[in-house]
Design an enzyme around this catalytic site. Structure first.
Site, PDB file in Angstrom:
ATOM      1  N   ASN A  10      53.428 -48.168  15.071  1.00 56.77           N
ATOM      2  CA  ASN A  10      52.673 -49.569  15.371  1.00 56.77           C
ATOM      3  C   ASN A  10      52.124 -50.200  16.569  1.00 56.77           C
ATOM      4  O   ASN A  10      52.409 -49.443  17.317  1.00 56.77           O
ATOM      5  CB  ASN A  10      53.871 -50.659  15.379  1.00 56.77           C
ATOM      6  CG  ASN A  10      53.604 -51.707  15.625  1.00 56.77           C
ATOM      7  OD1 ASN A  10      52.513 -52.502  15.921  1.00 56.77           O
ATOM      8  ND2 ASN A  10      54.545 -53.019  16.206  1.00 56.77           N
ATOM      9  N   TRP A  11      50.515 -49.284  16.850  1.00 56.14           N
ATOM     10  CA  TRP A  11      49.562 -49.732  17.639  1.00 56.14           C
ATOM     11  C   TRP A  11      49.853 -50.558  18.612  1.00 56.14           C
ATOM     12  O   TRP A  11      48.617 -50.573  19.513  1.00 56.14           O
ATOM     13  CB  TRP A  11      48.354 -48.570  17.180  1.00 56.14           C
ATOM     14  CG  TRP A  11      48.246 -47.080  17.042  1.00 56.14           C
ATOM     15  CD1 TRP A  11      49.781 -46.393  16.023  1.00 56.14           C
ATOM     16  CD2 TRP A  11      46.935 -46.380  15.690  1.00 56.14           C
ATOM     17  NE1 TRP A  11      49.115 -45.105  15.767  1.00 56.14           N
ATOM     18  CE2 TRP A  11      47.851 -45.147  15.852  1.00 56.14           C
ATOM     19  CE3 TRP A  11      45.894 -47.084  16.195  1.00 56.14           C
ATOM     20  CZ2 TRP A  11      47.029 -44.307  15.530  1.00 56.14           C
ATOM     21  CZ3 TRP A  11      45.001 -45.520  15.512  1.00 56.14           C
ATOM     22  CH2 TRP A  11      45.473 -45.057  15.282  1.00 56.14           C
ATOM     23  N   LYS A  12      50.305 -51.491  18.656  1.00 55.01           N
ATOM     24  CA  LYS A  12      50.000 -52.805  18.599  1.00 55.01           C
ATOM     25  C   LYS A  12      48.217 -53.429  19.568  1.00 55.01           C
ATOM     26  O   LYS A  12      47.724 -52.784  18.590  1.00 55.01           O
ATOM     27  CB  LYS A  12      50.924 -53.516  19.835  1.00 55.01           C
ATOM     28  CG  LYS A  12      52.343 -52.950  19.599  1.00 55.01           C
ATOM     29  CD  LYS A  12      53.345 -53.303  20.340  1.00 55.01           C
ATOM     30  CE  LYS A  12      54.251 -52.466  19.578  1.00 55.01           C
ATOM     31  NZ  LYS A  12      55.979 -53.198  20.537  1.00 55.01           N
ATOM     32  N   HIS A  96      57.545 -59.156  12.864  1.00 53.71           N
ATOM     33  CA  HIS A  96      57.572 -58.085  14.620  1.00 53.71           C
ATOM     34  C   HIS A  96      57.608 -59.470  15.566  1.00 53.71           C
ATOM     35  O   HIS A  96      57.537 -60.394  15.420  1.00 53.71           O
ATOM     36  CB  HIS A  96      56.468 -57.372  14.731  1.00 53.71           C
ATOM     37  CG  HIS A  96      56.397 -57.088  16.090  1.00 53.71           C
ATOM     38  ND1 HIS A  96      56.705 -57.229  17.079  1.00 53.71           N
ATOM     39  CD2 HIS A  96      57.592 -55.185  15.972  1.00 53.71           C
ATOM     40  CE1 HIS A  96      57.059 -55.875  18.024  1.00 53.71           C
ATOM     41  NE2 HIS A  96      57.665 -55.209  17.412  1.00 53.71           N
ATOM     42  N   GLU A  98      57.343 -59.592  18.536  1.00 54.71           N
ATOM     43  CA  GLU A  98      55.887 -60.119  19.284  1.00 54.71           C
ATOM     44  C   GLU A  98      55.349 -61.627  18.375  1.00 54.71           C
ATOM     45  O   GLU A  98      55.164 -61.987  19.423  1.00 54.71           O
ATOM     46  CB  GLU A  98      55.188 -59.371  19.615  1.00 54.71           C
ATOM     47  CG  GLU A  98      55.174 -57.883  20.273  1.00 54.71           C
ATOM     48  CD  GLU A  98      55.255 -57.138  20.833  1.00 54.71           C
ATOM     49  OE1 GLU A  98      53.916 -56.281  19.710  1.00 54.71           O
ATOM     50  OE2 GLU A  98      56.498 -56.035  21.478  1.00 54.71           O
ATOM     51  N   GLU A 168      65.022 -54.153  14.942  1.00 53.53           N
ATOM     52  CA  GLU A 168      64.380 -53.513  15.654  1.00 53.53           C
ATOM     53  C   GLU A 168      64.890 -54.739  16.786  1.00 53.53           C
ATOM     54  O   GLU A 168      64.061 -55.803  17.152  1.00 53.53           O
ATOM     55  CB  GLU A 168      62.573 -53.913  16.045  1.00 53.53           C
ATOM     56  CG  GLU A 168      62.026 -53.462  15.300  1.00 53.53           C
ATOM     57  CD  GLU A 168      60.776 -52.775  16.072  1.00 53.53           C
ATOM     58  OE1 GLU A 168      59.889 -52.187  15.524  1.00 53.53           O
ATOM     59  OE2 GLU A 168      60.129 -54.230  15.850  1.00 53.53           O
ATOM     60  N   GLY A 174      59.839 -51.923  24.201  1.00 53.41           N
ATOM     61  CA  GLY A 174      58.840 -51.465  25.533  1.00 53.41           C
ATOM     62  C   GLY A 174      59.742 -51.791  26.282  1.00 53.41           C
ATOM     63  O   GLY A 174      59.099 -52.077  27.303  1.00 53.41           O
ATOM     64  N   SER A 213      62.193 -48.911  21.745  1.00 53.22           N
ATOM     65  CA  SER A 213      62.257 -47.491  22.672  1.00 53.22           C
ATOM     66  C   SER A 213      62.587 -46.040  21.824  1.00 53.22           C
ATOM     67  O   SER A 213      63.207 -45.475  22.646  1.00 53.22           O
ATOM     68  CB  SER A 213      62.665 -48.319  24.517  1.00 53.22           C
ATOM     69  OG  SER A 213      62.192 -48.450  24.722  1.00 53.22           O
ATOM     70  N   GLY A 234      56.301 -48.144  18.768  1.00 49.66           N
ATOM     71  CA  GLY A 234      55.499 -48.573  19.562  1.00 49.66           C
ATOM     72  C   GLY A 234      54.808 -47.125  20.659  1.00 49.66           C
ATOM     73  O   GLY A 234      53.594 -46.842  20.186  1.00 49.66           O
ATOM     74  N   GLY A 235      54.771 -47.656  21.791  1.00 46.96           N
ATOM     75  CA  GLY A 235      54.370 -46.537  22.228  1.00 46.96           C
ATOM     76  C   GLY A 235      54.388 -45.049  22.599  1.00 46.96           C
ATOM     77  O   GLY A 235      52.921 -44.837  22.775  1.00 46.96           O
TER      78      GLY A 235
HETATM   79  P1  PGA Z   1      58.409 -49.892  21.327  1.00 49.68           P
HETATM   80  O1  PGA Z   1      57.283 -50.642  20.256  1.00 49.68           O
HETATM   81  O2  PGA Z   1      58.577 -48.088  20.428  1.00 49.68           O
HETATM   82  O3  PGA Z   1      56.990 -49.729  22.427  1.00 49.68           O
HETATM   83  O4  PGA Z   1      59.651 -50.264  22.265  1.00 49.68           O
HETATM   84  C1  PGA Z   1      58.094 -50.514  18.734  1.00 49.68           C
HETATM   85  C2  PGA Z   1      57.769 -51.828  18.805  1.00 49.68           C
HETATM   86  O5  PGA Z   1      57.681 -52.990  18.881  1.00 49.68           O
HETATM   87  O6  PGA Z   1      57.452 -51.941  17.042  1.00 49.68           O
END
Ligand code: PGA
Length: 251
Positions: A10-12, A96, A98, A168, A174, A213, A234-235
Site C-alpha cells: 500500500n504505497w499510500k 483502510h 486512514e 490492521e 505507521g 508496521s 505500508g512504509g
Molecule cells: P505500515 O502501513 O506498514 O506503514 O504500518 C500499513 C498499512 O497502512 O496498510
C-alpha cells in the site's frame, strides 16, 4: 487446505513518476517470481497506468487504494471500481483505517464499495481493525465483528469467499509498533471463526493478511502463524529490497 500467501504494498500517497519507475524496476530485478506468493502493489491512482506498463510481463499485480461506491456519472474527483478493472487492476484496498478516520468512511459506505468492487470482477482487500482505546477497553473482537458483519450483510455470505481480509490494528499502522505474532494470530483466528459462522468455504479459502508496521525483520514470525496468510505493507513497501524480503518471508 493450504492458502497461497499474498503480500500487497500500500504505497499510500507517495511517489513521483521517477520514484515509481525506480521502485518498480527494483521489484522487477528481485526474484519475486520464484516465490510461492501472490504479490500486488497499490500505487496512487495517477501512477497505476505507469506501473501496469512496467509490470506487464511480470507476476506482479496492481491494485488501487480506494474506489467510488458509484458506477459512473457526475461524481467529480471519484474513480470507479470498473475503471480500476478497465486499466487492468486486480485488487482494490477498501476500509483502510486512514479512510475510515480521515475521510469519515462509514461501515455502510465501505460495504457499498466492496459490493462495487465485486461487481467489477476485482478482489477487495477489505481492512478491519481496532484503535488502541478499543483494544484497551477489550472491544477488539466486537469492533471487528461489527466491521465484518456490515460488509457480509451487504454482499451476502456466498460472496465472502472472494475477499482478501486485512487485519490492521490502527495502533500499529505507521507507528513502528507491530502486534505480536500471538496478538495478531488471536484476531486472525477470530476472523476465521466468524467466516466459518457465515460460510465454511470462505473460512477455508479466504486469505487473512496482517498489516501494521510489517518489515523484513518481523515478517517471518508473523507469517508463521496458522491464520496469517500474508501482509498488507505500508512504509516498507516503498523500498524494493525490503518489500522483496517480506514477500520472501511469506512465500
Ligand atoms: P505500515 O502501513 O506498514 O506503514 O504500518 C500499513 C498499512 O497502512 O496498510
Amino acid at each position: 487446505m493450504s492458502r497461497r500467501p499474498i503480500v500487497a504494498g500500500n504505497w499510500k500517497m507517495h511517489g513521483t513518476v521517477s520514484s515509481v519507475e525506480q521502485l518498480v524496476n527494483g521489484l522487477l530485478e528481485s526474484e519475486l517470481s520464484a516465490l510461492n506468493c501472490d504479490v500486488a502493489v497499490c500505487p496512487p491512482a495517477l501512477y497505476v497506468a505507469q506501473v501496469q506498463q512496467l509490470v506487464a510481463d511480470s507476476m506482479i499485480n496492481v491494485g488501487t487504494q480506494n474506489c467510488s461506491p458509484f458506477e459512473q456519472g457526475a461524481y467529480t474527483g471519484e474513480i470507479s471500481a470498473k475503471m480500476s478493472a478497465d486499466i487492468g487492476c486486480k485488487y482494490v484496498i477498501l476500509g483502510h483505517s486512514e479512510r475510515r478516520t480521515l475521510f469519515a468512511e462509514s461501515d455502510e459506505v465501505i460495504a457499498e464499495k466492496v459490493a462495487a468492487v465485486l461487481e467489477a470482477g476485482l478482489v477487495p482487500v477489505f481492512c478491519v481493525g481496532e484503535t488502541l482505546e478499543q483494544r484497551e477497553g477489550n472491544e477488539t473482537l466486537d469492533v471487528i465483528t461489527q466491521q465484518l458483519n456490515v460488509v457480509a450483510d451487504k454482499i451476502g455470505n456466498d460472496k465472502l469467499v472472494e475477499l482478501v481480509i486485512a487485519y490492521e490494528p490502527v495502533w500499529a499502522i505507521g507507528t513502528g509498533k507491530t502486534a505480536s505474532p500471538e496478538q495478531a494470530q488471536e484476531v486472525h483466528a477470530a476472523i476465521r471463526r466468524w467466516l466459518a459462522s457465515r460460510s465454511e468455504s470462505a473460512a477455508a479459502e479466504v486469505r487473512i493478511v496482517y498489516g501494521g508496521s510489517v518489515k523484513a525483520a518481523n515478517a517471518t514470525e508473523l507469517f508463521a502463524q496458522a491464520d496469517i496468510d500474508g501482509g498488507l505493507i505500508g512504509g516498507a513497501a516503498l523500498d524494493a529490497n525490503e518489500f522483496y524480503q517480506i514477500c520472501k518471508a511469506a512465500g
